[in-house]
Design a protein around this motif. Structure first.
Motif, PDB file in Angstrom:
ATOM      1  N   UNK A  18     -14.398  14.921   7.340  1.00 16.51           N
ATOM      2  CA  UNK A  18     -15.065  13.914   6.518  1.00 16.51           C
ATOM      3  C   UNK A  18     -14.360  13.751   5.176  1.00 16.51           C
ATOM      4  N   UNK A  19     -13.902  14.861   4.594  1.00 15.97           N
ATOM      5  CA  UNK A  19     -13.171  14.773   3.337  1.00 15.97           C
ATOM      6  C   UNK A  19     -11.838  14.041   3.534  1.00 15.97           C
ATOM      7  N   UNK A  20     -11.179  14.327   4.667  1.00 16.19           N
ATOM      8  CA  UNK A  20      -9.921  13.639   4.965  1.00 16.19           C
ATOM      9  C   UNK A  20     -10.155  12.144   5.137  1.00 16.19           C
ATOM     10  N   UNK A  21     -11.254  11.766   5.809  1.00 19.04           N
ATOM     11  CA  UNK A  21     -11.563  10.353   5.991  1.00 19.04           C
ATOM     12  C   UNK A  21     -11.792   9.667   4.648  1.00 19.04           C
ATOM     13  N   UNK A  22     -12.512  10.329   3.740  1.00 19.24           N
ATOM     14  CA  UNK A  22     -12.747   9.754   2.419  1.00 19.24           C
ATOM     15  C   UNK A  22     -11.438   9.596   1.657  1.00 19.24           C
ATOM     16  N   UNK A  23     -10.571  10.620   1.762  1.00 18.98           N
ATOM     17  CA  UNK A  23      -9.271  10.543   1.089  1.00 18.98           C
ATOM     18  C   UNK A  23      -8.421   9.418   1.655  1.00 18.98           C
ATOM     19  N   UNK A  24      -8.450   9.265   2.987  1.00 16.99           N
ATOM     20  CA  UNK A  24      -7.667   8.220   3.629  1.00 16.99           C
ATOM     21  C   UNK A  24      -8.192   6.837   3.247  1.00 16.99           C
ATOM     22  N   UNK A  25      -9.518   6.690   3.185  1.00 24.03           N
ATOM     23  CA  UNK A  25     -10.097   5.414   2.768  1.00 24.03           C
ATOM     24  C   UNK A  25      -9.706   5.087   1.324  1.00 24.03           C
ATOM     25  N   UNK A  26      -9.741   6.109   0.458  1.00 25.49           N
ATOM     26  CA  UNK A  26      -9.351   5.887  -0.938  1.00 25.49           C
ATOM     27  C   UNK A  26      -7.878   5.512  -1.035  1.00 25.49           C
ATOM     28  N   UNK A  27      -7.037   6.148  -0.202  1.00 23.63           N
ATOM     29  CA  UNK A  27      -5.604   5.834  -0.214  1.00 23.63           C
ATOM     30  C   UNK A  27      -5.356   4.399   0.237  1.00 23.63           C
ATOM     31  N   UNK A  28      -6.067   3.980   1.296  1.00 27.83           N
ATOM     32  CA  UNK A  28      -5.900   2.619   1.789  1.00 27.83           C
ATOM     33  C   UNK A  28      -6.380   1.598   0.764  1.00 27.83           C
ATOM     34  N   UNK A  29      -7.487   1.905   0.086  1.00 29.10           N
ATOM     35  CA  UNK A  29      -7.967   1.004  -0.959  1.00 29.10           C
ATOM     36  C   UNK A  29      -6.954   0.904  -2.097  1.00 29.10           C
ATOM     37  N   UNK A  30      -6.355   2.047  -2.450  1.00 26.76           N
ATOM     38  CA  UNK A  30      -5.339   2.032  -3.504  1.00 26.76           C
ATOM     39  C   UNK A  30      -4.114   1.230  -3.070  1.00 26.76           C
ATOM     40  N   UNK A  31      -3.725   1.374  -1.787  1.00 24.29           N
ATOM     41  CA  UNK A  31      -2.584   0.615  -1.276  1.00 24.29           C
ATOM     42  C   UNK A  31      -2.863  -0.886  -1.308  1.00 24.29           C
ATOM     43  N   UNK A  32      -4.086  -1.271  -0.910  1.00 23.99           N
ATOM     44  CA  UNK A  32      -4.433  -2.679  -0.923  1.00 23.99           C
ATOM     45  C   UNK A  32      -4.471  -3.219  -2.350  1.00 23.99           C
ATOM     46  N   UNK A  33      -5.021  -2.408  -3.267  1.00 25.80           N
ATOM     47  CA  UNK A  33      -5.067  -2.830  -4.670  1.00 25.80           C
ATOM     48  C   UNK A  33      -3.652  -2.992  -5.227  1.00 25.80           C
ATOM     49  N   UNK A  34      -2.769  -2.046  -4.864  1.00 24.77           N
ATOM     50  CA  UNK A  34      -1.391  -2.154  -5.332  1.00 24.77           C
ATOM     51  C   UNK A  34      -0.701  -3.363  -4.716  1.00 24.77           C
TER      52      UNK A  34
END
Length: 331
Positions: A122-138
């Motif tokens: 679950x922590x990995x999923x949250x981290x991956x979601x945050x990474x994808x959001x950061x990638x989209x924002x970038x």
């Protein structure tokens, strides 16, 4: 899951006396021990120890917990069987019944490992979601930056060319102003979505090429072709190919030698192809205006939008005089 386990145990309890619920409460202590180990690990040990890189302390704590509860459950079950009417009275089992004790400890260890793995997942999923959001924002920030890069210098050059046209060809100047207006409308309003229609993007690129032709010398051959053989609606990320076309005009033209730029864009039901071929001239060693930044932006946007569903072949041809860039996207 816990409800199913408890109901399964309840089905194994004898129902021919008045002590059904009492016997069930005593027999369910093993399940309660599993639940205790699970939630201690899920809510406390895994977040505080494993995720903070204190795996040794986590292992020691679980070892003490599982061994202690395993022995306690074993003696409690012996006491339950001793009190049950279904079994003859005998002394509670002693510590030499290692098989049953090790079985209980093993079950508790598996439960602890499951809880820890679930928390880490679950922590990995949250981290991956945050990474994808950061990638989209970038990516969105890069797209905004790309719009800003195109606007100033291109707008200034185009206005200067239109100003020059007004002196000897007013009809051509009016047509250029109309094309520039369409381009600006597309850049400011029509490409704010993640994807835009193929026809709109092609019209934008055609206007860009037409305006670039105004200031080109006679020794430059420019061909721009678009083709759509698709029954379904085709959409692409906005301004995806503009950097490639801009690079072709910027680096593929010589003021004194014969030059060419050939741009072919095709779309079908399952494929999009962008093929750009232009003259290649060796740059001065002090010239730092290479293809690097523009190509890097295109690469990142392709990765974010199409992942592994595209191929990109680019580089100088064997003759050394032609630069070729071909992007094939599987839709």
């Amino acid at each position: 899951m816990w409800a199913v386990i408890l109901l399964t145990q309840f089905s194994l309890v004898s129902h021919d006396d008045n002590n059904t619920w009492k016997e069930f409460a005593m027999l369910s202590v093993s399940t309660l021990a599993l639940m205790l180990v699970f939630y201690i690990n899920y809510l406390w040990l895994a977040p505080r120890l494993v995720l903070n890189r204190e795996k040794g302390l986590h292992l020691i704590t679980n070892t003490v917990l599982c061994i202690g509860l395993g022995i306690a459950v074993h003696f409690w079950m012996g006491h339950v069987h001793d009190m049950s009417d279904r079994m003859s009275r005998s002394a509670p089992p002693q510590l030499h019944h290692w098989f049953f004790i090790m079985r209980d400890i093993f079950n508790l260890y598996v439960t602890a490992a499951t809880a820890t793995a679930l928390q880490m997942l679950m922590r990995w999923q949250k981290t991956e979601e945050a990474r994808l959001e950061a990638e989209m924002a970038r990516s969105e920030a890069e797209l905004r930056n790309l719009r800003n890069q195109i606007s100033p210098h291109f707008l200034l050059n185009t206005l200067n060319n239109i100003y020059a046209l007004t002196a000897f060809d007013q009809a051509k100047a009016q047509d250029a102003i109309q094309k520039l207006s369409k381009m600006l409308r597309h850049m400011l309003y029509e490409n704010q979505e993640e994807m835009v229609k193929w026809e709109d993007e092609m019209q934008f690129l055609e206007c860009y090429v037409s305006l670039m032709r105004i200031r080109l010398p006679q020794n430059v051959e420019v061909k721009f072709n678009t083709q759509k053989d698709a029954t379904k609606k085709i959409e692409i990320p906005p301004l995806l190919f503009i950097s490639l076309i801009e690079n072709a005009f910027k680096h593929g033209i010589s003021p004194i030698e014969k030059s060419f730029i050939h741009i072919n864009l095709k779309a079908s039901n399952n494929k999009i192809v962008c093929d750009i071929e232009n003259s290649n001239y060796s740059k001065n060693i002090n010239d730092r205006s290479g293809h690097g930044i523009g190509l890097t932006q295109v690469q990142r946007r392709l990765d974010l939008s199409y992942s592994t569903h595209y191929t990109w072949k680019k580089g100088v041809c064997t003759d050394g005089k032609t630069y070729l860039s071909t992007i094939t996207i599987e839709t």
